[in-house]
Design an enzyme around this catalytic site. Structure first.
Site, PDB file in Angstrom:
ATOM      1  N   GLU A 292       0.834  -1.212   0.000  1.00 35.54           N
ATOM      2  CA  GLU A 292       0.000   0.000   0.000  1.00 35.54           C
ATOM      3  C   GLU A 292       0.867   1.261   0.000  1.00 35.54           C
ATOM      4  O   GLU A 292       0.718   2.137   0.851  1.00 35.54           O
ATOM      5  CB  GLU A 292      -0.971  -0.022   1.185  1.00 35.54           C
ATOM      6  CG  GLU A 292      -1.919  -1.220   1.113  1.00 35.54           C
ATOM      7  CD  GLU A 292      -3.002  -1.230   2.182  1.00 35.54           C
ATOM      8  OE1 GLU A 292      -2.761  -0.734   3.288  1.00 35.54           O
ATOM      9  OE2 GLU A 292      -4.103  -1.750   1.881  1.00 35.54           O
ATOM     10  N   ASP A 371      -8.425  -9.163   3.557  1.00 36.13           N
ATOM     11  CA  ASP A 371      -8.169  -8.124   4.548  1.00 36.13           C
ATOM     12  C   ASP A 371      -9.245  -8.098   5.624  1.00 36.13           C
ATOM     13  O   ASP A 371     -10.086  -7.197   5.619  1.00 36.13           O
ATOM     14  CB  ASP A 371      -8.086  -6.771   3.834  1.00 36.13           C
ATOM     15  CG  ASP A 371      -7.544  -5.671   4.739  1.00 36.13           C
ATOM     16  OD1 ASP A 371      -7.118  -5.977   5.860  1.00 36.13           O
ATOM     17  OD2 ASP A 371      -7.559  -4.507   4.298  1.00 36.13           O
ATOM     18  N   GLU A 399     -12.663  -3.067  12.157  1.00 36.79           N
ATOM     19  CA  GLU A 399     -12.726  -2.270  10.927  1.00 36.79           C
ATOM     20  C   GLU A 399     -13.884  -2.683  10.008  1.00 36.79           C
ATOM     21  O   GLU A 399     -14.737  -1.880   9.667  1.00 36.79           O
ATOM     22  CB  GLU A 399     -11.392  -2.378  10.179  1.00 36.79           C
ATOM     23  CG  GLU A 399     -11.413  -1.654   8.844  1.00 36.79           C
ATOM     24  CD  GLU A 399     -10.064  -1.679   8.129  1.00 36.79           C
ATOM     25  OE1 GLU A 399      -9.110  -2.268   8.650  1.00 36.79           O
ATOM     26  OE2 GLU A 399      -9.984  -1.097   7.028  1.00 36.79           O
TER      27      GLU A 399
HETATM   28  C1  GCU Z   1      -6.185  -2.404   5.765  1.00 40.25           C
HETATM   29  C2  GCU Z   1      -6.581  -1.168   6.505  1.00 40.25           C
HETATM   30  C3  GCU Z   1      -5.480  -0.165   6.538  1.00 40.25           C
HETATM   31  C4  GCU Z   1      -4.195  -0.811   7.051  1.00 40.25           C
HETATM   32  C5  GCU Z   1      -3.884  -2.030   6.235  1.00 40.25           C
HETATM   33  C6  GCU Z   1      -2.724  -2.812   6.800  1.00 40.25           C
HETATM   34  O1  GCU Z   1      -6.065  -2.125   4.404  1.00 40.25           O
HETATM   35  O2  GCU Z   1      -7.730  -0.603   5.927  1.00 40.25           O
HETATM   36  O3  GCU Z   1      -5.875   0.884   7.369  1.00 40.25           O
HETATM   37  O4  GCU Z   1      -3.135   0.064   6.980  1.00 40.25           O
HETATM   38  O5  GCU Z   1      -4.973  -2.897   6.235  1.00 40.25           O
HETATM   39  O6  GCU Z   1      -3.002  -3.809   7.477  1.00 40.25           O
HETATM   40  O7  GCU Z   1      -1.583  -2.502   6.558  1.00 40.25           O
END
Ligand code: GCU
Length: 685
Positions: A292, A371, A399
């Site tokens: 990400e 996730d 979440e």
């Molecule tokens: C999910 C989550 C993020 C988090 C990511 C992770 O995508 O929405 O907020 O940073 O997981 O586990 O790195």
């Protein structure tokens, strides 16, 4: 404690006089002859527990002043205790375990609580208190107990400005305004909660390490971080930090963060020495790299093993570890491209590296391949990896499971995952035996949970969400506990030993995950949430996006074909015995049907319902069950404190409204897509 601040550690006087008499016999006099921070912590806890639960003030002494007494300590340091225990008992207790046992002579009756280490002793004391608090007969806790998992760690996604990524209970208890919070009361109470469950590590900052957080490993912050570590140490907890892989550039001004560059390696080595000069028992690093948009070794054409091992080598001499996350996937996907499947990504990235990581590297793997959805199959890395230390990552913070506005007790889900048979070494190769290190004889292994707490008075926003934290801790200690045992313990400790209270709240918790699942996305498909904040229904919210999160619904059917024959091939990543079940819609567990298969709406499920009718039915039923949750709670009026009663009632009322929204959005979407009426003619918009 009207607001629930003490969680399960509020010690109220018991009202069972027979049991009180039994306990009091040994509790009037506590013998302790050792002196250390952790032993003092244990002693304080024991005094407070005994005082609160039994309403007596024990005499603390080095020599006994009564005929019956409690003797606490470590048998490795304490000769008296050492002499009272058998050699086998001492060996069996291990590094973090404890023994509780009665030693009786003609003159004396000694109740021993002992560990080899002071940490073990601390856990023993908490276990003793738990027994009293839940009105257990003491004989039931005589014996040796030790944690199944070596690493039992919380991950906080806290940022230095005080915000918490995916936090639903206020702001950080560690950070505010780009500073570490100096006031220690709350942080000490936090450490106490953790130790009471046997948690032995905590990562205090978010895996997404941005500008300010990157500096946590500099002299501007390390003295403050060290103060936190000092505090945790008194409770047997080691502190860990999430780091930015590009730190050598951002902090050190180097032109690169290439893990094979000598300058970079030298920079980390010095940096790590510096950290240990402040925190001698620093746990190590948690790393989100090439995930990400976070930096990582890919930039330099290196792989994850290159990155992790570089850090591991620098940490090794200090007995630090690297926890490297496997949450790596392409987050710039094209929804039109059916050949790429996010579910396959972690396995594709990490399987080729199995056996290539240093011995102090652990891969931290989310429980499922996507996730933290309400229902996912188990990650294929569990049962895939054979020569790599592994850590299970669960998400305690809700979440995708209702954000502490819906009741969703996650222990039954975690249990299913831990009890899942991967067949990695034949039948009965359960996930829990992989993550406790026993199947592959790993040097390190364990369980991590993304924390659900913040600075709200009751820690978790929704007071009942405390049960998720508690359940996580208990399972990390002993994954063989049943969901029922954990709810019962939690309710008794948090609310009362009254059997009606225990039964009703237990029923609510035990049913809540399935209820939440039934009115949200159906049969393992996931993702039908509003983008970004992830609260509330939005069927196509992530359908045409870049994140790899698709349901592929059209007028005929829904679901992602992940079979090897006609789909993405994800199912083929499992071991043969598991894979066979998933490849075929007829044998695929129905709760995961749409995760693995694209299914026509008129497909008949085992219940006899068509898929579309199942979607309608489960959504109508889910709302009724949410209403039932509230009614169950209302029946407890007068039996739990009023303020807490009203707080929970308010949340459950909110949940009913949210569940109706879910029901109507989902049902309407599918009705409009298919034109198929509900057989029972209920209202669909
Ligand atoms: C999910 C989550 C993020 C988090 C990511 C992770 O995508 O929405 O907020 O940073 O997981 O586990 O790195």
């Amino acid at each position: 404690d009207a607001l629930g601040y003490n969680c399960w550690l509020g010690y109220h006087k018991l009202d069972n006089s027979r049991l009180i008499k039994e306990y009091v016999k040994w509790c009037k006099n506590i013998i302790r002859s050792e002196d250390s921070d952790v032993i003092n912590t244990a002693l304080d806890e024991l005094k407070n527990g005994i005082h609160g639960l039994l309403d007596i003030n024990p005499i603390i002494s080095v020599e006994p002043v009564m005929k019956a007494y409690l003797s606490i300590g470590t048998f490795s340091e304490n000769d008296t205790l050492d002499a009272l225990l058998e050699t086998e008992e001492k060996e069996e207790t291990g590094e973090e375990g404890f023994i509780i046992k009665l030693a009786e002579t003609d003159e004396e009756s000694i109740l021993i609580i002992a560990g080899k280490t002071e940490k073990g002793l601390l856990y023993g004391v908490f276990s003793f208190i738990r027994a009293i608090q839940t009105q257990n007969n003491l004989e039931n806790i005589f014996g040796i107990e030790k944690p199944a998992n070596q690493l039992r760690i919380l991950n906080h996604w806290d940022n230095l400005d005080g915000s918490i990524e995916r936090g639903y209970a206020g702001k950080s208890i560690f950070f505010n305004n780009n500073k570490v919070i100096r006031k220690s009361d709350r942080i000490r109470d936090y450490a106490r909660l953790l130790a009471s469950m046997g948690i032995n590590g905590t990562v205090i900052n978010n895996v997404n390490v941005l500008k300010f957080e990157t500096r946590l490993i500099t002299s501007a912050y390390l003295p403050d971080v060290a103060r936190l570590a000092d505090l945790f140490r008194e409770y047997g907890i080691r502190l860990y930090l999430s780091i930015n892989f590009a730190s050598p550039m951002e902090l050190g001004g180097l032109p690169t963060a290439d893990p094979l560059d000598e300058g970079v390696r030298e920079w980390w080595k010095k940096k790590i020495e510096e950290i240990y000069s402040y925190i001698p028992d620093f746990g190590g690093f948690l790393v989100k790299a090439d995930s990400e948009n976070r930096p990582g070794p890919f930039t330099y054409n290196r792989n994850h093993a290159d990155g992790a091992n570089m850090l591991a080598k620098a940490l090794k001499g200090h007995s630090g570890i690297v926890i490297w996350r496997c949450f790596v996937y392409n987050c710039m996907q094209d929804w039109r491209d059916y050949s790429v499947d996010r579910a396959k990504a972690a396995y594709d990235n990490f399987m080729p590296l199995d056996g290539k990581f240093d011995e102090n590297v652990l891969l931290q793997i989310k429980n499922g391949p996507m996730d933290f959805q309400v229902r996912e199959p188990v990650s294929t890395l569990f049962g895939g990896l054979r020569e790599t230390n592994q850590v299970m990552e669960f998400q305690i913070t809700q979440e995708y499971t209702g954000q502490q506005k819906h009741l969703c007790w996650l222990v039954p889900m975690w249990k299913e995952i831990l009890d899942f048979d991967t067949y990695a070494k034949g039948k009965n190769t359960f996930v829990k035996r992989i993550v406790n290190g026993s199947v592959f004889e790993n040097k390190y292994s364990g369980i991590a949970g993304v924390a659900n707490i913040g600075d709200e008075a009751n820690w978790t926003g929704f007071q009942l969400a405390q049960a998720n934290l508690y359940g996580f801790g208990r399972l990390a200690w002993n994954p063989d506990l049943t969901s029922e045992q954990i709810t019962e313990e939690w309710v008794r400790r948090t609310y009362s030993n009254n059997s009606e209270v225990v039964n009703i709240i237990s029923e609510m918790l035990l049913s809540s995950w399935k209820i939440y699942e039934s009115y949200t996305s159906p049969l393992g498909i996931g993702w039908m949430v509003n983008p970004n904040h992830h609260f509330g229904p939005n069927v196509d919210g992530y359908e045409y996006d870049k994140w790899g999160t698709y349901h592929r619904a059209d007028l005929r059917g829904i679901g992602v074909d992940r079979t090897s024959a006609s789909g993405t091939g994800y199912a083929g990543q499992y071991n043969k015995e598991v894979e066979e079940g998933y490849q075929d819609a007829g044998t695929c567990p129905e709760e995961l049907l749409l995760f693995f298969h694209h299914i026509p709406y008129n497909y008949k499920l085992k219940s006899g319902e068509t898929l579309i009718q199942y979607i309608y039915n489960s959504h109508f039923k889910g709302v009724e069950q949410a209403i039932d949750l509230k009614n169950k709670w209302l029946s407890l009026k007068g039996m739990v404190g009023e303020e807490l009663f009203n707080h929970v009632k308010g949340r459950l009322e909110g949940q009913i409204e949210y569940s109706k929204e879910w029901r109507d959005v989902i049902n309407t979407y599918f009705f409009r897509k298919t034109g198929i009426d509900d057989e029972q003619g209920r209202k669909i918009y």
